[in-house]
Design a protein around this motif. Sequence first.
Motif, PDB file in Angstrom:
ATOM      1  N   UNK A 544     -30.292  36.591 -46.518  1.00  0.00           N
ATOM      2  CA  UNK A 544     -30.981  36.046 -45.349  1.00  0.00           C
ATOM      3  C   UNK A 544     -32.167  35.189 -45.760  1.00  0.00           C
ATOM      4  N   UNK A 545     -32.927  35.664 -46.741  1.00  0.00           N
ATOM      5  CA  UNK A 545     -34.089  34.903 -47.206  1.00  0.00           C
ATOM      6  C   UNK A 545     -33.650  33.581 -47.819  1.00  0.00           C
ATOM      7  N   UNK A 546     -32.579  33.624 -48.635  1.00  0.00           N
ATOM      8  CA  UNK A 546     -32.121  32.403 -49.298  1.00  0.00           C
ATOM      9  C   UNK A 546     -31.608  31.381 -48.285  1.00  0.00           C
ATOM     10  N   UNK A 547     -31.107  31.850 -47.155  1.00  0.00           N
ATOM     11  CA  UNK A 547     -30.522  30.934 -46.173  1.00  0.00           C
ATOM     12  C   UNK A 547     -31.572  30.263 -45.297  1.00  0.00           C
ATOM     13  N   UNK A 548     -32.812  30.731 -45.336  1.00  0.00           N
ATOM     14  CA  UNK A 548     -33.846  30.132 -44.489  1.00  0.00           C
ATOM     15  C   UNK A 548     -34.267  28.788 -45.046  1.00  0.00           C
ATOM     16  N   UNK A 549     -34.552  27.812 -44.208  1.00  0.00           N
ATOM     17  CA  UNK A 549     -34.988  26.493 -44.700  1.00  0.00           C
ATOM     18  C   UNK A 549     -36.400  26.553 -45.248  1.00  0.00           C
ATOM     19  N   UNK A 550     -36.749  25.532 -46.022  1.00  0.00           N
ATOM     20  CA  UNK A 550     -38.102  25.454 -46.567  1.00  0.00           C
ATOM     21  C   UNK A 550     -39.098  25.382 -45.420  1.00  0.00           C
ATOM     22  N   UNK A 551     -40.197  26.105 -45.578  1.00  0.00           N
ATOM     23  CA  UNK A 551     -41.214  26.103 -44.549  1.00  0.00           C
ATOM     24  C   UNK A 551     -41.053  27.207 -43.534  1.00  0.00           C
ATOM     25  N   UNK A 552     -39.918  27.912 -43.564  1.00  0.00           N
ATOM     26  CA  UNK A 552     -39.729  29.057 -42.673  1.00  0.00           C
ATOM     27  C   UNK A 552     -39.309  30.234 -43.539  1.00  0.00           C
ATOM     28  N   UNK A 553     -40.235  31.165 -43.736  1.00  0.00           N
ATOM     29  CA  UNK A 553     -39.938  32.322 -44.559  1.00  0.00           C
ATOM     30  C   UNK A 553     -40.260  33.602 -43.832  1.00  0.00           C
ATOM     31  N   UNK A 554     -39.869  34.715 -44.426  1.00  0.00           N
ATOM     32  CA  UNK A 554     -40.159  36.007 -43.819  1.00  0.00           C
ATOM     33  C   UNK A 554     -41.544  36.491 -44.188  1.00  0.00           C
ATOM     34  N   UNK A 555     -42.262  35.737 -45.032  1.00  0.00           N
ATOM     35  CA  UNK A 555     -43.572  36.218 -45.439  1.00  0.00           C
ATOM     36  C   UNK A 555     -44.566  36.195 -44.284  1.00  0.00           C
ATOM     37  N   UNK A 556     -44.276  35.431 -43.233  1.00  0.00           N
ATOM     38  CA  UNK A 556     -45.155  35.391 -42.079  1.00  0.00           C
ATOM     39  C   UNK A 556     -44.662  36.292 -40.962  1.00  0.00           C
ATOM     40  N   UNK A 557     -43.675  37.129 -41.230  1.00  0.00           N
ATOM     41  CA  UNK A 557     -43.118  37.976 -40.180  1.00  0.00           C
ATOM     42  C   UNK A 557     -42.776  39.338 -40.756  1.00  0.00           C
ATOM     43  N   UNK A 558     -42.880  40.352 -39.908  1.00  0.00           N
ATOM     44  CA  UNK A 558     -42.397  41.681 -40.262  1.00  0.00           C
ATOM     45  C   UNK A 558     -40.931  41.761 -39.853  1.00  0.00           C
ATOM     46  N   UNK A 559     -40.083  42.198 -40.780  1.00  0.00           N
ATOM     47  CA  UNK A 559     -38.634  42.164 -40.542  1.00  0.00           C
ATOM     48  C   UNK A 559     -38.016  43.499 -40.947  1.00  0.00           C
ATOM     49  N   UNK A 560     -37.160  44.028 -40.081  1.00  0.00           N
ATOM     50  CA  UNK A 560     -36.343  45.198 -40.394  1.00  0.00           C
ATOM     51  C   UNK A 560     -34.877  44.790 -40.294  1.00  0.00           C
ATOM     52  N   UNK A 561     -34.108  45.164 -41.298  1.00  0.00           N
ATOM     53  CA  UNK A 561     -32.657  44.978 -41.276  1.00  0.00           C
ATOM     54  C   UNK A 561     -32.032  46.366 -41.326  1.00  0.00           C
ATOM     55  N   UNK A 562     -31.184  46.669 -40.354  1.00  0.00           N
ATOM     56  CA  UNK A 562     -30.564  47.996 -40.262  1.00  0.00           C
ATOM     57  C   UNK A 562     -29.053  47.853 -40.154  1.00  0.00           C
ATOM     58  N   UNK A 563     -28.337  48.663 -40.924  1.00  0.00           N
ATOM     59  CA  UNK A 563     -26.866  48.623 -40.906  1.00  0.00           C
ATOM     60  C   UNK A 563     -26.341  49.990 -40.458  1.00  0.00           C
ATOM     61  N   UNK A 564     -25.472  49.988 -39.455  1.00  0.00           N
ATOM     62  CA  UNK A 564     -24.937  51.235 -38.909  1.00  0.00           C
ATOM     63  C   UNK A 564     -23.738  51.709 -39.720  1.00  0.00           C
TER      64      UNK A 564
END
Length: 691
Positions: A544-564
């Motif tokens: 997911x991180x690699x797919x984000x474009x330059x200038x938009x990263x997860x470092x400015x957001x809190x993110x949870x990824x959950x798999x059932x």
Amino acid sequence: MGPLADNDPDGHVDQAAAAMLEALFTQSPIGLHLVDPDLRVVRVNTATPWMRAAGLEEIRGRRVRDVYRLVDADVEALLKDVLDTGTPLLRHVVRILVDDPPTERMFEVSALRLEGPGGKVLGVGAIAVDVTERERAQARTRMLDRVRERVGRTLDPAVIGEELAAILVPDFADVVTVEVVDAVIRGDDPPLAHAPIGTLVMRTAFRSAADGTAQQVHAVGDVRRLAGPTPFTQALADLSPRMVRLHPGTPWLSADPALAKAVRAAHGHSLLVVPLALRDAALGLVSLYRAERSPAFDEEDRALAMEVGTHTALCLENARRYTREHTIAATVQRQLLPRRPEAQAWLETAYLSLTGADPGAWYDTTALSSARTALVVGKVSGGGLEAAATMGQLRTAIRSLSAFELAPDELLARLHDTADRLATERARLPLGDPLRQEKLTADCVYAVHDPLTGRCTAASAGHLAPLLARPEGTVDVLGTPAGPRLGSAEGAPFAAVEADVPPGSVLVFTSDPLLTAYLAENPGPLASVSRYGARPLQDLCDALVYALPAGMGVRDAAVIVARTRVFPPDQCAVWPLAPDPTAVSAVRRRTREQLAVWDVDEETAYNTQLIASELVTNALRYGRPPIELRLIHGRTLTCEVRDADMAAPHLRHAGTVDEGGRGLFIVAQLAQAWGTRLTGPGKTIWAEQTL
């Protein structure tokens, strides 16, 4: 008047005019030039300082371009235009090399076409005034204005150095390097004056007007110790600039052979080292070099460089203070956020790493009763340490509220009340406190995943919503109705949404609505979550991180990824019970048999039988049918009893002669945790034991 004036006034005027011209051509400090129609020099004023070494006979008859060493203007083309059109050339500034060794000077040139009787073109008369000092003073003023306007637009020390170097090259120097004390980069206090030799500095910027080898000496981003003694260490020691003439035998260059080689390759001849200092503290250095035909630095250049250095130092100090506050806020945030996800075995969760870019953002997961997991992501308005502290308060409040088994919409309503109280406390701060002017608001999304039903229930305060990626490849935003932001004056109720989450699905919670919207429109790896089913969840997070474009990263957001994951059917046993007191003995028997199948140890099995019988007895006596017993064998062993009555029991201590009232007390003593959960219509009383 003498006889000449009375008898021949025109002759007297002609003589006076001729005398005046002769005086101008021989004595005036203003440059006069007479050029014929072929642009050949007829006469010049040899009294000007820059023409005194040249005789008239040496230049008469030569073309203008052969007499003057022009730098950046074609004077002949300008004079030809005056000849052809008759339009005067007024106050045009040209640069010319004069003296030996060549020195660049600036002249303001005005030219007029000379015409004889009948309009015959005789040539061009030109006036040249040396305006070098004026132009340099204006250039210094313009440069200082650009520095004040453009340097310091960000709070990044590296960018500040790049902004400064871009302005200084090539107008002020041929090569510029900016080095910042390493402690300043980290946000620590800079060393005071008399910084010792060996002080660590980081090169943040390099710029050269021409290709050379200077950039290869120390790359941008390198951290090194200043070798000494050199003008660089001396400038850091006493915070005074150093203006040095460079030549092959300069002794201090031996301390840095690579620099000496680069200076020789670039033909550098003048160095100006300016300390970046503020309140007797050394923040860094600016090193300016001039090479080739550029004039050596002078005292006016030194004064300008000091003004530039003062402004740059102030910008660096602002950046240092921001970095320090940001580092403290990030440290507080890391201490307040959970280190590892806490979830049930049937929901695999992972946090995407944060760098503290948004200290008000938070995430959390909480293992709830009956194999359920609560997931929460939020973001507090504002920034800095205050946002991190408020975030910690709200996260703690959510943790406490989740223990009461509240539904997501009800929990957010209680949290909204808590945020209101915090906002009221902030409004009561002293008038001079800047925090009083910042409104306390926050966005939050709270969800509960139940693996037994395969459903997820979520509610939102603000505009946050989770993403749901199903195994077949569909990616949707759970349409949680946007409730009021926490702490806002809005009183609209919160609403929850419930969605089916089949095994193998992935839930993504972010504190940034823009990031959620981007992932919804460009799902990337989320559209193929089935490929990651057998791989660690961290692989999907990285994708997911690699797919984000330059200038938009997860470092400015809190993110949870959950798999059932699939909850094994054989790990849960459910028995409906008849409203008959004899059902208690059947409950003990069925419980004992089921725990034997699960290979639960004897002590835990015995305690579970007691818990089950007490809970069922309580439901038969005080509840209403239908009544149901459920055993869940997961990370813990859970025993729960459901009935249709909404009245929640409470723990009390029975008296010595009381015949009842000890059931929940026994349950509380045997279980690790117990509680009541309202499940409309009715309630569920549960108790957990550690396996």
